[in-house]
Design an enzyme around this catalytic site. Structure first.
Site, short mmCIF file in Angstrom:
data_model
loop_
_atom_site.label_atom_id
_atom_site.label_comp_id
_atom_site.label_asym_id
_atom_site.label_seq_id
_atom_site.Cartn_x
_atom_site.Cartn_y
_atom_site.Cartn_z
N THR D 65 0.79 -1.01 -0.21
CA THR D 65 -0.01 0.69 -0.33
C THR D 65 1.07 0.74 -0.13
OG1 THR D 65 -1.98 1.13 0.56
CG2 THR D 65 -0.45 -0.26 2.32
N GLU D 66 0.99 1.94 -0.92
CA GLU D 66 0.92 2.93 -1.14
C GLU D 66 2.07 4.09 -0.36
OE1 GLU D 66 -1.53 3.02 -2.65
OE2 GLU D 66 -2.04 4.57 -4.35
N ASN D 67 1.29 4.44 0.70
CA ASN D 67 1.28 5.57 2.11
C ASN D 67 2.46 4.29 3.23
OD1 ASN D 67 -1.21 3.08 2.58
ND2 ASN D 67 -1.97 4.42 4.55
#
Lengths: 219, 229, 219, 229
Positions: D65-67
């Site tokens: 997840t890019e966060n």
């Protein structure tokens, strides 16, 4: 010189009218709500704010925008179901928006902290967001020239600080904290806990104290 | 050699702090004393490492080593020696409480991003405009090696040079223009030598203090115009 | 797909004639001696090697150079008191040298792993090492354009791997490991210990397993 | 509409896998099945997140997840909910054994450096050359928001799109040229729709399989020339 402040008001005192302020957090995770509230109280205006979003609901950054204190937002994702304060200001032409792909936002912030004057990235090539930007064919791909985003002050949230200002974060609340800390002239961190020097394992420090100027414990 | 300098300023305006040139240790002590409390500092290989011997606990200086550490302690001895814990000179060192480790890109980003307050480097030459030459003699048969010198020279907020003022041949190493290949342009802010401390200022080279020489005697040793204090 | 190999010979089998090989370590700290020995045994030649140094004394990379297996070195500090094998090859014109300031070396390796096609940095401006390179005035300083360094294979040393290939390092032996792991098509890590999945704290992983292809336990 | 495609290839060459169009869950199951074991995958917000419901343990897929996380687990429920542990859609999620956390620049470096094997994204339109449009309707009064879409589109080794083939007005979203503002140029490699799976190949758009329509019927719905299997 590292300073430990007793109140969030003192911690954000360095933010001035016209300052560029980076605010950590992705959604609510890692958002330094207490520091933002103090900024709201403090009265600084004409701010340029760098955050992934542009405020949600009726709290934090959204209130800063509502009160007309933000001249310009630099962010990747302003439009959310509850970003009504930004939406209103934007439609009224009362706030400037620099929309940046999220990875460019992160890399440009990192570049500022790392002394990089600019870089080429394939992200955004051929899109509206690269219009007017320099392009170059490198490593077999068209790439776009992007420049660093510096700030006067970074407001971030971490889990724990030691007496040297070393920080560790918690889970996905880490997000923009470490890179914003390095990109600002002055970094203010709100933390849940302050531990003695030596209590953090040097292998696990995420933000070394060199990047931190002010620490305040909240909650 | 000293026409410009002696005509430009009144002699004797920079105090003669000691009657003899400073030895390496006295010079290191002086540099140490001049570093502001709470600073983050990188000490170059060689003479600059002596500075660490004279930093006081009250100063609360944090030492950076570019191979990936903040909070470096003294050189390791005996059972402290750990092959995984070395400084940029590849000497075993120790870790102080509050230290942190990071990889090479993060370590150099720290240097290059302007986060170090001071680095102290040795030099072959420094120019009147603060150009530094300390990585290459320029000899045609020399094998070039640069390491982190250019990053330190360019990145630190203040670059202090420590060197003897004169070469073995009696030539000043503080020169109008570097003749050795340079490490960085206009990066040096202070030059600590056995004979004087020089500040590289916008208006020229200022002499903060002299050791064992008068201002005029100093000016006579060099081709660089000097300003008092 | 992550693979655990029983021998260093199997672990380095992916290195071919003409490969560009990154080798971790700064001095002896973090040098994957066992993998280098296996590379020596394996016979691959015409290599381009990326390492901070160019071999020391009569071991590791120095032997690879002595045996004429290295066509080109990309490094920041080849000349050391005990770099006699490199010195001899260099003076004989039998090895090519690309000398790179150490921070540019690190940043160029990082750029390769991060998909950056090139960047501007003040380091080296006005020096011999920037001759012929593009320069630009950015952020108030003259800067030099630098390009990424990619590799076919990275050979690195870490302290500990878990079953997902996540790595942690030890003290200053971390140095180039994390950035080389990301910059190579194939990353081989020698580790002192392999622990079960879940045994490493997710907050403290330094190199996520996505960057690691092959793991071998040594010693 | 289908002149080019039906004249270019023999009809029926792409197998009709089911008699009815696929529902969202069946489509998600199909995408999940197609992801190679051991892959590192990012699932975009919306329909693509359904794919996670059908990944099997044997596949050993690691979700990014890019966060700032690898090893993301299912959506958090009840006491699992932790405001510090969210996905890119800001939904609370869980952590699987072997997970890791990292900051935003490291997370996007992972995407942009080509380390993710697959990302699955929704789309407004995909062009025959694989251009993706999924971030902006182009409406003049729309407030633009891009998030990580451009980084995912440009960075992942394979970009799979999941969408209904037709708009509510019955127009194909797989088009000769995107009319919406694009997210990335030539980045999409596969398009999973309720009516067919398309492969964006060097020689054109191939139909891997159809659902509830024949190849000819499919070709009749679109302006894009189609190649069989």
């Amino acid at each position: 010189m590292l300073e430990f402040k007793d109140t969030v008001a003192e911690a954000v005192a360095g933010v001035q009218d016209g300052s560029t302020v980076m605010i950590g957090g992705f959604g609510n995770a890692g958002q330094p709500f207490e520091l933002i509230d103090a900024l709201l109280e403090g009265g600084a205006r004409d701010l340029t704010v760098v955050n992934n979003n542009a405020g949600q609901a009726d709290e934090g950054l959204a209130l800063l925008i509502k009160e007309g204190r933000v001249r310009k937002m630099i962010c990747s994702f302003p439009r959310q179901s509850d970003s009504w304060h930004f939406d209103a200001k934007y439609r009224a032409g009362e706030i400037e928006l620099e929309l940046v792909p999220q990875g460019n936002l992160a890399e440009r912030i990192r570049a500022a902290g790392a002394g990089i004057g600019g870089f080429f990235t394939p992200t955004g090539y051929g899109t509206m967001l690269a219009e007017g930007k320099e392009t170059r064919f490198l490593d077999g791909k068209w790439q776009v020239f992007e420049t660093p985003i510096h700030a006067d002050v970074a407001l971030i949230k971490a889990l724990r600080a030691d007496g040297k200002g070393n920080l560790v974060y918690r889970k996905t609340a880490r997000n923009f904290g470490p890179i914003m800390a390095a990109a600002a002239k002055q970094t203010v961190a709100q933390v849940s806990e302050i531990v003695p020097i030596g209590a953090l394992d040097p292998e696990n420090v995420v933000t070394p104290g060199i990047y931190v100027n002010t620490i305040v414990k909240v909650g | 050699m000293s026409e410009i300098s002696t005509s430009a300023v009144s002699s004797g305006a920079a105090p003669k702090t000691s009657d003899a040139p400073l030895g390496r240790d006295d010079l290191a002590r002086l540099v140490a004393r001049d570093i502001a409390p709470g600073s983050f500092v990188n000490l170059g290989i060689g003479q600059p490492t002596l500075v660490s011997n004279y930093l006081t606990e009250e100063q609360d200086i944090t030492l950076h080593t570019e191979n990936g550490m903040l909070g470096m302690g003294p050189v390791a001895v005996g059972e402290q020696i750990d092959p995984d814990l070395i400084n940029a000179g590849k000497i075993p060192v120790t870790e102080l409480p509050g230290a942190s480790y990071f990889h090479h890109a993060d370590s150099f980003a720290m240097m290059r991003g302007g986060h170090l307050d001071v680095c102290v480097l040795g030099a072959f030459q420094v120019s009147a405009k603060g150009d530094l030459a300390n990585w290459h003699t320029g000899a045609p048969d020399a094998i070039p090696a640069v390491g982190g010198a250019m990053d330190l020279a360019t990145g630190a907020k203040d670059v202090y040079v420590m060197m003897t003022l004169l070469t073995k041949d009696g030539k000043s190493k503080l020169v109008p223009e570097c003749t050795y290949p340079i490490t960085g342009v206009g990066c040096v802010t202070r030059v600590y030598t056995d004979k004087a401390v020089f500040l590289i200022a916008d208006d020229g080279v200022r002499v903060r203090e002299t050791f064992g020489v008068t201002f005029d005697e100093l000016a006579g040793l060099m081709d660089v115009p000097l300003l008092a204090g």
